[in-house]
Write a protein that holds these residues in place. Sequence first.
Motif, PDB file in Angstrom:
ATOM      1  N   ALA A  32       6.710   5.734   7.206  1.00 49.22           N
ATOM      2  CA  ALA A  32       5.775   4.667   7.546  1.00 49.22           C
ATOM      3  C   ALA A  32       6.274   3.560   6.838  1.00 49.22           C
ATOM      4  N   LEU A  33       6.893   3.543   5.729  1.00 52.77           N
ATOM      5  CA  LEU A  33       7.338   2.448   4.942  1.00 52.77           C
ATOM      6  C   LEU A  33       8.793   2.019   5.615  1.00 52.77           C
ATOM      7  N   GLY A  34       9.389   2.900   6.030  1.00 51.12           N
ATOM      8  CA  GLY A  34      10.835   2.414   6.805  1.00 51.12           C
ATOM      9  C   GLY A  34      10.522   1.808   8.075  1.00 51.12           C
ATOM     10  N   ALA A  35       9.175   2.133   8.718  1.00 51.66           N
ATOM     11  CA  ALA A  35       8.770   1.568   9.923  1.00 51.66           C
ATOM     12  C   ALA A  35       8.482   0.012   9.441  1.00 51.66           C
ATOM     13  N   ALA A  36       7.294  -0.022   8.380  1.00 53.69           N
ATOM     14  CA  ALA A  36       6.969  -1.316   7.949  1.00 53.69           C
ATOM     15  C   ALA A  36       8.138  -2.378   7.795  1.00 53.69           C
ATOM     16  N   LEU A  37       9.232  -1.708   6.867  1.00 54.87           N
ATOM     17  CA  LEU A  37      10.146  -2.560   6.576  1.00 54.87           C
ATOM     18  C   LEU A  37      11.093  -3.282   7.779  1.00 54.87           C
ATOM     19  N   LEU A  38      11.405  -2.411   8.737  1.00 56.29           N
ATOM     20  CA  LEU A  38      11.965  -2.580   9.997  1.00 56.29           C
ATOM     21  C   LEU A  38      11.078  -3.820  10.624  1.00 56.29           C
ATOM     22  N   MET A  39       9.779  -3.688  10.691  1.00 54.93           N
ATOM     23  CA  MET A  39       8.994  -4.521  11.375  1.00 54.93           C
ATOM     24  C   MET A  39       8.821  -5.936  10.815  1.00 54.93           C
ATOM     25  N   VAL A  40       8.956  -6.073   9.324  1.00 61.08           N
ATOM     26  CA  VAL A  40       9.188  -7.283   8.570  1.00 61.08           C
ATOM     27  C   VAL A  40      10.688  -7.772   8.593  1.00 61.08           C
ATOM     28  N   GLU A  41      11.519  -7.141   8.987  1.00 60.92           N
ATOM     29  CA  GLU A  41      13.132  -7.566   9.170  1.00 60.92           C
ATOM     30  C   GLU A  41      13.828  -7.234   7.797  1.00 60.92           C
ATOM     31  N   ASP A  42      13.207  -6.478   7.017  1.00 55.61           N
ATOM     32  CA  ASP A  42      13.981  -6.243   5.717  1.00 55.61           C
ATOM     33  C   ASP A  42      14.913  -5.072   5.831  1.00 55.61           C
ATOM     34  N   TYR A  43      16.023  -5.187   6.578  1.00 52.83           N
ATOM     35  CA  TYR A  43      16.953  -3.828   7.055  1.00 52.83           C
ATOM     36  C   TYR A  43      17.410  -3.299   5.969  1.00 52.83           C
ATOM     37  N   PRO A  44      18.227  -4.181   4.853  1.00 48.50           N
ATOM     38  CA  PRO A  44      18.589  -3.180   3.924  1.00 48.50           C
ATOM     39  C   PRO A  44      17.636  -2.114   3.307  1.00 48.50           C
ATOM     40  N   GLN A  45      16.575  -2.749   2.862  1.00 48.40           N
ATOM     41  CA  GLN A  45      15.513  -2.075   2.281  1.00 48.40           C
ATOM     42  C   GLN A  45      14.982  -0.736   3.293  1.00 48.40           C
ATOM     43  N   ALA A  46      14.748  -1.157   4.298  1.00 50.89           N
ATOM     44  CA  ALA A  46      14.318   0.005   5.362  1.00 50.89           C
ATOM     45  C   ALA A  46      15.342   1.109   5.370  1.00 50.89           C
ATOM     46  N   GLU A  47      16.723   0.566   5.358  1.00 46.49           N
ATOM     47  CA  GLU A  47      18.021   1.608   5.407  1.00 46.49           C
ATOM     48  C   GLU A  47      17.675   2.668   4.348  1.00 46.49           C
ATOM     49  N   GLN A  48      17.489   1.977   3.167  1.00 44.16           N
ATOM     50  CA  GLN A  48      17.304   2.729   1.770  1.00 44.16           C
ATOM     51  C   GLN A  48      16.067   3.683   1.738  1.00 44.16           C
ATOM     52  N   GLU A  49      15.097   3.136   2.516  1.00 43.21           N
ATOM     53  CA  GLU A  49      13.905   4.138   2.378  1.00 43.21           C
ATOM     54  C   GLU A  49      14.198   5.256   3.427  1.00 43.21           C
ATOM     55  N   LEU A  69       0.806  -1.158  -0.029  1.00 46.72           N
ATOM     56  CA  LEU A  69       0.012   0.093   0.054  1.00 46.72           C
ATOM     57  C   LEU A  69       0.599   1.216   0.055  1.00 46.72           C
ATOM     58  N   LEU A  70       2.000   1.128   0.784  1.00 49.98           N
ATOM     59  CA  LEU A  70       2.833   2.242   0.815  1.00 49.98           C
ATOM     60  C   LEU A  70       3.673   2.622  -0.325  1.00 49.98           C
ATOM     61  N   ARG A  71       4.018   1.452  -0.790  1.00 48.32           N
ATOM     62  CA  ARG A  71       4.601   1.592  -2.298  1.00 48.32           C
ATOM     63  C   ARG A  71       3.638   2.206  -3.512  1.00 48.32           C
ATOM     64  N   SER A  72       2.574   1.822  -3.366  1.00 48.96           N
ATOM     65  CA  SER A  72       1.591   2.287  -4.353  1.00 48.96           C
ATOM     66  C   SER A  72       1.338   3.733  -3.837  1.00 48.96           C
ATOM     67  N   ALA A  73       1.321   4.126  -2.772  1.00 46.86           N
ATOM     68  CA  ALA A  73       1.322   5.620  -2.485  1.00 46.86           C
ATOM     69  C   ALA A  73       2.465   6.389  -2.905  1.00 46.86           C
ATOM     70  N   LEU A  74       3.395   5.610  -2.709  1.00 49.23           N
ATOM     71  CA  LEU A  74       4.848   6.532  -3.132  1.00 49.23           C
ATOM     72  C   LEU A  74       4.703   6.666  -4.866  1.00 49.23           C
ATOM     73  N   GLN A  75       4.198   5.795  -5.666  1.00 53.88           N
ATOM     74  CA  GLN A  75       4.153   5.807  -7.053  1.00 53.88           C
ATOM     75  C   GLN A  75       3.522   7.202  -7.175  1.00 53.88           C
ATOM     76  N   THR A  76       2.458   7.805  -6.602  1.00 54.89           N
ATOM     77  CA  THR A  76       1.875   8.988  -6.999  1.00 54.89           C
ATOM     78  C   THR A  76       2.401  10.117  -6.313  1.00 54.89           C
ATOM     79  N   ASP A  77       2.962   9.936  -4.937  1.00 50.48           N
ATOM     80  CA  ASP A  77       3.559  11.131  -4.015  1.00 50.48           C
ATOM     81  C   ASP A  77       5.039  10.573  -3.783  1.00 50.48           C
ATOM     82  N   LYS A  78       5.799  10.587  -4.687  1.00 51.29           N
ATOM     83  CA  LYS A  78       7.279  10.017  -4.239  1.00 51.29           C
ATOM     84  C   LYS A  78       8.076  10.571  -3.581  1.00 51.29           C
ATOM     85  N   ASN A  79       7.630  11.807  -3.104  1.00 58.18           N
ATOM     86  CA  ASN A  79       8.610  12.436  -2.021  1.00 58.18           C
ATOM     87  C   ASN A  79       7.867  12.700  -0.405  1.00 58.18           C
ATOM     88  N   ASN A  80       6.785  12.035  -0.377  1.00 57.03           N
ATOM     89  CA  ASN A  80       5.932  12.294   0.763  1.00 57.03           C
ATOM     90  C   ASN A  80       7.029  11.554   1.982  1.00 57.03           C
TER      91      ASN A  80
END
Length: 160
Positions: A75-92, A58-69
């Motif tokens: 929220a995406l960084g927090a979600a990625l931390l929650m699923v333990e995708d640390y490299p992607q969380a770091e990037q976001e 949902l967050l990735r889809s929202a960013l397609q429309t509003d990429k610099n929000n």
Amino acid sequence: MVHRTLQQAADSFNAGEFVQAELLCERVLQRAPRNPDALHLLAILRLRAGRASEAIPLLRSALQTDKNNVRILDALGAALLMVEDYPQAEQEIRRMLALGGATPVTRMRLGIALASQRRYDEAMGCFEAAVHAAPDFPDAHYNLGNALLELRRPEDALAC
């Protein structure tokens, strides 16, 4: 119609009526499937319910429309931390910081992403920045202490 329904969803969310807020967000998305505000709020509701893996698309889809929000990136960084995708969380989170979204919580989240990748020196700098910006932020002190312990600096960790 979409704007009014979205406002009702936000009002329901703020009133703690989360089921109603979710239903209203879904109604908005039936009419406007790429509405970033509805996607973001629905993702926040999913995060709140512990369903981070459902929030991420949902967050990735929202960013397609509003990429610099920065709120959506946060929220995406927090979600990625929650699923333990640390490299992607770091990037976001770094992307959010580059857009000026630096808060003590954001700095701490970046530190967590780095520490989870065993990059304790870098993590320590993030935790120190969070502590400096918000000296009464206990989570930042806790995480700084843990990073210092991993770096074999127990005396410094005790001072946290």
